[in-house]
Scaffold this motif. Structure first.
Motif: not given
Length: 329
Positions: A144-150, A211-215, A218-223, A230-239
């Motif tokens: 599940d590539p997410w180059p914008e996040r990486d 912007a990629s995270r909102a897509r 959803g927009s509520r994910s970027v409050r 965040v990770d690929r499920r939208g949860a905060p990244l851990r160590r």
């Protein structure tokens, strides 16, 4: 009030429980235990049939600790001895606060000065650019590539010098300021706040990521109060997830052999600082940008850079030719 004959093993466990509530890393807790037990074994040295854990705290005076630390220091580096001394100092500070002992004997125990660790930047002049380019590409081998996040993770470490813990603590609102005065508000070691200027290129990378995270979620994910990374499920990244992400970026870029052993994400922070020094930043500027507690740590980057420059001049072929000529005279 505790009994002064309380057993050292029980007190070690109480101290570690107190430290656990401060949320240190498992590695740090293991180091505390290892340093305490190693010195306690040397204090006991077989005198207590049941072992070091049964040693009463009344037996941990300056003379006993000086002798134990002398034996502890013999086969170890100054840095290891300094770390153990600091652990024992914290241990006795805890015991004094708990009323177990009347005073801290550690000032009477000698300790070496802690040597400043040498910077460990990525090796290779163009390696940071290779890494950024690899992080920005879609890799078909990823599930599940997410180059914008990486790219955002790598860029924040390389272009803002953030520590792993600082990256994990970032909120969406941590990036603030007008378009021409963007900055990251960071809470560093010891709770010390600092701000790091954000140039348009880095600002654009973070905006593209959000912007990629909102897509994706959803927009509520970027409050504003949400975790920035965040990770690929939208949860905060851990160590562990962040460390794995950085290692994966190294592998995709093909630069694992250019990462100093044990550095990983910290190599990106060191690269940021080293390039600051190479480009003429003062120790005071580096100190403010990296959130160092002392100027000496920042000066270390400048001194290493000077050594590297001298080594480059020494390797110059003309200098080698001059050496041969003068040797023949």
């Amino acid at each position: 009030m505790h009994d002064s004959d309380e057993l050292s093993g029980n007190l070690v466990e109480e101290f570690l429980a107190d430290r656990t509530s401060r949320k240190p890393s498992p590695h740090t807790l293991q180091a505390y235990r290892r340093d305490l037990v190693a010195v306690l074994r040397l204090v006991d040295d077989g005198a207590t049939p049941a072992g070091w854990a049964e040693l009463p705290v009344s037996g941990l005076g300056p003379r006993q600790l000086r002798a134990a630390f002398a034996r502890f220091a013999a086969p170890r580096s100054p840095a290891s001895v300094h770390r153990a001394w600091s652990t024992w100092n914290a241990f006795f500070t805890f015991l004094v606060a708990e009323g177990v002992v009347a005073g801290n004997p550690m000032p009477a125990v000698g300790r070496p000065r802690a040597p400043l660790p040498l910077p460990k930047p990525l090796r290779g002049e163009e390696t940071p650019e290779v890494l950024l380019a690899a992080a920005a590409r879609v890799d078909g081998r990823q599930r599940d590539p997410w180059p914008e996040r990486d790219l955002t993770v790598v860029a924040l470490a390389l272009c803002a010098g953030l520590r792993l813990s600082e990256l994990l603590a970032l909120r969406v609102a941590s990036l603030a300021g007008r378009a021409d005065e963007r900055r990251i508000e960071v809470v560093g070691k010891g709770g010390r706040p600092r701000t790091v200027p954000v140039e348009p290129a880095l600002d654009g990378v973070v905006r593209d990521y959000l912007a990629s995270r909102a897509r994706r979620f959803g927009s509520r994910s970027v409050r504003p109060d949400g975790a920035l990374l965040v990770d690929r499920r939208g949860a905060p990244l851990r160590r562990g997830g962040l460390q794995h992400l950085v290692r994966a970026c190294f592998q995709r870029a093909g630069i694992t052999d250019r990462v100093p052993p044990g550095a990983q994400l910290h190599a990106l922070r060191h690269t940021f600082a080293t390039r600051l020094a190479e480009d003429g930043a003062s120790a005071a500027e580096i100190m403010r940008l990296l959130g160092h507690a002392s100027l000496a740590a920042s000066q270390n980057y400048i001194e290493v850079t000077a050594d590297q420059q001298r080594a480059a001049v020494r390797a110059n072929r003309t200098n080698r030719s001059l050496l041969r000529v003068t040797a023949q005279r």
